[in-house]
Design an enzyme around this catalytic site. Structure first.
Site, mmCIF file in Angstrom:
data_model
loop_
_atom_site.group_PDB
_atom_site.id
_atom_site.type_symbol
_atom_site.label_atom_id
_atom_site.label_comp_id
_atom_site.label_asym_id
_atom_site.label_seq_id
_atom_site.Cartn_x
_atom_site.Cartn_y
_atom_site.Cartn_z
ATOM 1 N N ASN A 36 -2.068 -10.655 8.506
ATOM 2 C CA ASN A 36 -3.077 -9.615 8.706
ATOM 3 C C ASN A 36 -4.425 -10.065 8.162
ATOM 4 O OD1 ASN A 36 -3.836 -6.612 9.164
ATOM 5 N ND2 ASN A 36 -4.482 -7.009 7.055
ATOM 6 N N GLU A 37 -5.429 -10.057 9.004
ATOM 7 C CA GLU A 37 -6.828 -10.262 8.632
ATOM 8 C C GLU A 37 -7.058 -11.447 7.687
ATOM 9 O OE1 GLU A 37 -8.649 -5.766 8.909
ATOM 10 O OE2 GLU A 37 -7.809 -6.386 6.977
ATOM 11 N N ASN A 72 -8.293 -5.260 14.264
ATOM 12 C CA ASN A 72 -8.575 -4.187 13.306
ATOM 13 C C ASN A 72 -10.070 -3.916 13.350
ATOM 14 O OD1 ASN A 72 -5.900 -4.360 12.621
ATOM 15 N ND2 ASN A 72 -6.235 -5.069 10.525
ATOM 16 N N GLU A 123 -5.375 -1.609 13.977
ATOM 17 C CA GLU A 123 -5.883 -0.652 12.992
ATOM 18 C C GLU A 123 -7.203 -0.080 13.468
ATOM 19 O OE1 GLU A 123 -6.309 -1.980 8.940
ATOM 20 O OE2 GLU A 123 -4.410 -3.093 8.985
ATOM 21 N N HIS A 179 0.814 -9.308 4.779
ATOM 22 C CA HIS A 179 -0.338 -8.405 4.729
ATOM 23 C C HIS A 179 -0.897 -8.402 3.306
ATOM 24 C CE1 HIS A 179 -2.233 -4.631 6.667
ATOM 25 N NE2 HIS A 179 -2.885 -4.844 5.530
ATOM 26 N N TYR A 207 -13.186 -0.893 12.423
ATOM 27 C CA TYR A 207 -13.558 0.376 11.806
ATOM 28 C C TYR A 207 -15.026 0.734 11.977
ATOM 29 C CZ TYR A 207 -9.059 0.179 9.342
ATOM 30 O OH TYR A 207 -7.709 0.120 9.034
ATOM 31 N N ARG A 211 3.634 0.043 13.049
ATOM 32 C CA ARG A 211 3.317 -1.268 12.482
ATOM 33 C C ARG A 211 3.438 -1.201 10.967
ATOM 34 N NH1 ARG A 211 -2.151 -3.594 11.001
ATOM 35 N NH2 ARG A 211 -1.666 -5.750 10.448
ATOM 36 N N TRP A 251 -4.811 3.692 11.618
ATOM 37 C CA TRP A 251 -4.677 3.500 10.181
ATOM 38 C C TRP A 251 -5.163 4.785 9.514
ATOM 39 C CZ3 TRP A 251 -2.454 -0.314 7.372
ATOM 40 C CH2 TRP A 251 -2.577 -0.194 5.981
ATOM 41 N N GLN A 308 0.795 -1.221 0.000
ATOM 42 C CA GLN A 308 0.000 0.000 0.000
ATOM 43 C C GLN A 308 0.830 1.274 0.000
ATOM 44 O OE1 GLN A 308 -2.754 -1.794 3.223
ATOM 45 N NE2 GLN A 308 -4.050 -0.344 2.137
ATOM 46 N N GLU A 310 -5.590 1.978 -1.230
ATOM 47 C CA GLU A 310 -6.563 1.249 -0.415
ATOM 48 C C GLU A 310 -7.198 0.104 -1.217
ATOM 49 O OE1 GLU A 310 -7.267 1.172 2.667
ATOM 50 O OE2 GLU A 310 -6.007 2.823 3.335
ATOM 51 N N TRP A 311 -6.321 -0.808 -1.659
ATOM 52 C CA TRP A 311 -6.744 -2.036 -2.315
ATOM 53 C C TRP A 311 -7.714 -1.763 -3.474
ATOM 54 C CZ3 TRP A 311 -2.957 -4.755 -0.944
ATOM 55 C CH2 TRP A 311 -2.494 -4.785 0.370
#
Length: 531
Positions: free
Chosen positions: A196-197, A337, A411, A151, A339, A106, A460, A49, A467-468
């Site tokens: 990650n996730e 993480n 995050e 990640h 949001y 991180r 984050w 990213q 962003e993907w």
């Protein structure tokens, strides 16, 4: 007795006049000193990213290098070829971190910068050198590196050789990569996250097909290949076993000497029942199991959640007795993480949209809207709504279900809803981001005061980045990144976070804005260009 009654009356008057949160010092008045001693505050990024330089100094092709160049996969057909050019600007970026006052950063290691072809090629010394420079520069400035081994970006070679996460061969290759990381960097790394996730990646890559390799099937999407009911379960199984085997290696051969800890990072939402009915309350329990506990139950208890086993039956892979022993207890901490919060609606007895009525989704529909009203303020991501209490509740859930294992908020961040007429001033004067973090920190502090063993909070993100599937249109950064010049431009939230970290927080928006202008002027005179 009279003195106690007078004191109580004063507290009540305070709460009436300035709201309960402010009265308790848990929102506008929140400060670093209210958190436990040694608490880590920092920011997060990931390799693909921000780094750019996709083929420089021997780096190989990753799955994202390939996927992001397929027309129509990424918003505006953008990609991470340049990203934030952190590969060349890392030194300046670390100076920004130091000026913020954070004590943890991180970041993730690019698998293909270390092993350009995975297990089928040699180690790339330039990749080792790059991350050594980052780690050494961070430590020189008193910032702890918090390293994510994987990640989302893996060597494209592994996809082509055997199908990546859909093959058990990936377990061998992930452990090989992790071992190189432990040997090369572990003498200075005290915080390792394996993956990650994995729960988000399994969903995005193998149910919805919006992450590489882009597998899906109807009704979730119309990909050229894939089985949304089966493949995510296989991929997740391989990710969890890869994690467990890497942890076993670290504990046997590195942990005692190097003195670090190792865990995993889970994608989380909190959920509320859509209707005040028992069916929807049960739907909340199911969706938490299918999203959060899918990732964490095996690492603590050695098996998948009972809710998943009862619904998915033979579709759900099983751990052998040896694998149960391996995976159970395979995490020193839990990375969270988070949001936002969503509503959950039962679909086992109610009509629901296609997809939500399937076993892979636990027969649950999730939405942020009830009767036309959002559950919280909308953000730049249509699934992320501002509900600060959700962070407190998800921490409580994880604390209770997993016996209060150490937790880190790895995050948490805010992106503004996109506007066609957005101005540079709108992007830089990010009061809503400041309000978001104050409110979420207040919620986190409530959870800590109730006994949750949370040891860190990472925003984050340090700066706007790729962003993907959303490309560069969604911005989470404390620093705005000019896409033409790649200049890092401090937003108002930089001033707020720096003040917070130094216990000099000023919550008056006018004063904070004036401080921000002064800080921009100071930055300009020090040679850092601000437009």
């Amino acid at each position: 007795m009279l003195e106690k009654q007078l004191a109580l009356l004063l507290i009540l008057l305070c709460c009436v006049s300035s709201h309960v949160q402010n009265c308790l010092g848990l929102e506008d008045g929140i400060s670093r000193s209210q958190f436990p001693k040694g608490f880590l505050f920092g920011a997060s990024t990931s390799s693909y990213q921000i780094e750019g330089a996709p083929l420089e100094d021997g780096k190989g092709l990753s799955n994202w290098d390939v996927f992001s160049h397929i027309p129509g996969k990424i918003s505006n057909d953008e990609n991470g070829d340049i990203a934030d050019d952190h590969y060349h600007l890392y030194s300046e970026d670390i100076k920004l971190m130091s000026s913020l006052g954070i004590n943890v950063y991180r970041f993730s290691i690019s698998w293909t910068r270390i092993l350009p072809r995975g297990i089928y090629g040699d180690i790339n010394p330039s990749g080792i050198k790059f991350y050594n420079k980052i780690i050494d520069n961070l430590l020189l400035r008193g910032i702890e590196p918090f390293v994510t081994i994987h990640h989302h970006d893996l060597p494209q070679e592994l996809e082509e050789q055997y199908g990546g996460w859909l093959s058990p061969l990936i377990q061998r290759d992930f452990v090989y990569f992790a071992e190189i990381c432990f040997k090369s960097f572990g003498d200075r790394i005290k915080y390792w996250a394996t993956i990650n996730e994995p729960n988000l990646f399994a969903d995005a890559a193998f149910i919805r097909g919006i992450y590489p390799p882009g597998h899906c099937s109807p009704p979730f999407g119309n990909c050229s290949t894939g089985n949304s009911d089966v493949e995510p379960l296989i991929a997740m199984h391989n990710m969890l076993l890869s994690h467990a085997k890497a942890v076993e290696l670290y504990r046997k051969h590195f942990q005692e000497k190097q003195g670090g800890i190792i865990g995993i990072v889970a994608h989380t939402f909190m959920y509320e029942p859509l209707r005040d009915e028992e069916y929807d309350r049960q739907a909340v329990k199911r969706v938490l199991a299918f999203v959060v506990s899918w990732c964490l139950d095996p690492l603590v208890f050695g098996e998948y959640p009972a809710e998943m086993r009862s619904i998915l039956g033979s579709l759900l892979p099983k751990f052998s007795p040896e694998e149960k022993n391996l995976i159970k207890g395979s995490s020193d901490f839990i990375g969270i993480n988070n949001y936002g919060t969503l509503y959950a609606k039962d679909c086992s007895l109610s009509a629901c949209p296609l997809g939500a009525d399937r076993p892979i989704k636990g027969f649950v529909e999730t939405t942020g809207i009830r009767d036309g009203i959002p559950i919280g303020d909308q953000t730049g991501n249509p699934r992320f709504f501002v509900v600060p209490s959700g962070l407190e509740k998800i921490v409580d859930y994880i604390k209770t279900r997993y016996h209060n294992r150490p937790m880190y908020i790895t995050e948490n961040g805010y992106s503004s809803p996109p506007k066609p007429d957005v101005t540079m001033n709108d992007l830089l004067q990010d009061f809503k981001r400041v309000d978001y973090h104050k409110a979420y920190l207040a919620a986190l502090l409530r959870a800590i005061r109730k006994g949750a063993d949370v040891r860190g909070y990472m925003i984050w993100s340090l700066m706007d980045n790729f962003e993907w599937a959303s490309g560069y249109g969604i911005r989470y950064g404390l620093y705005y990144v000019n896409r033409d010049t790649l200049e890092r431009i401090p937003k108002l939230s930089v001033q707020w976070f720096s003040s917070f970290l130094n216990n000099t927080i000023n919550t008056n928006k006018q004063d904070l804005s004036e401080q921000y202008v002064r800080s921009k002027d100071a930055t300009m005179t020090s040679g850092f260009k601000v437009i």
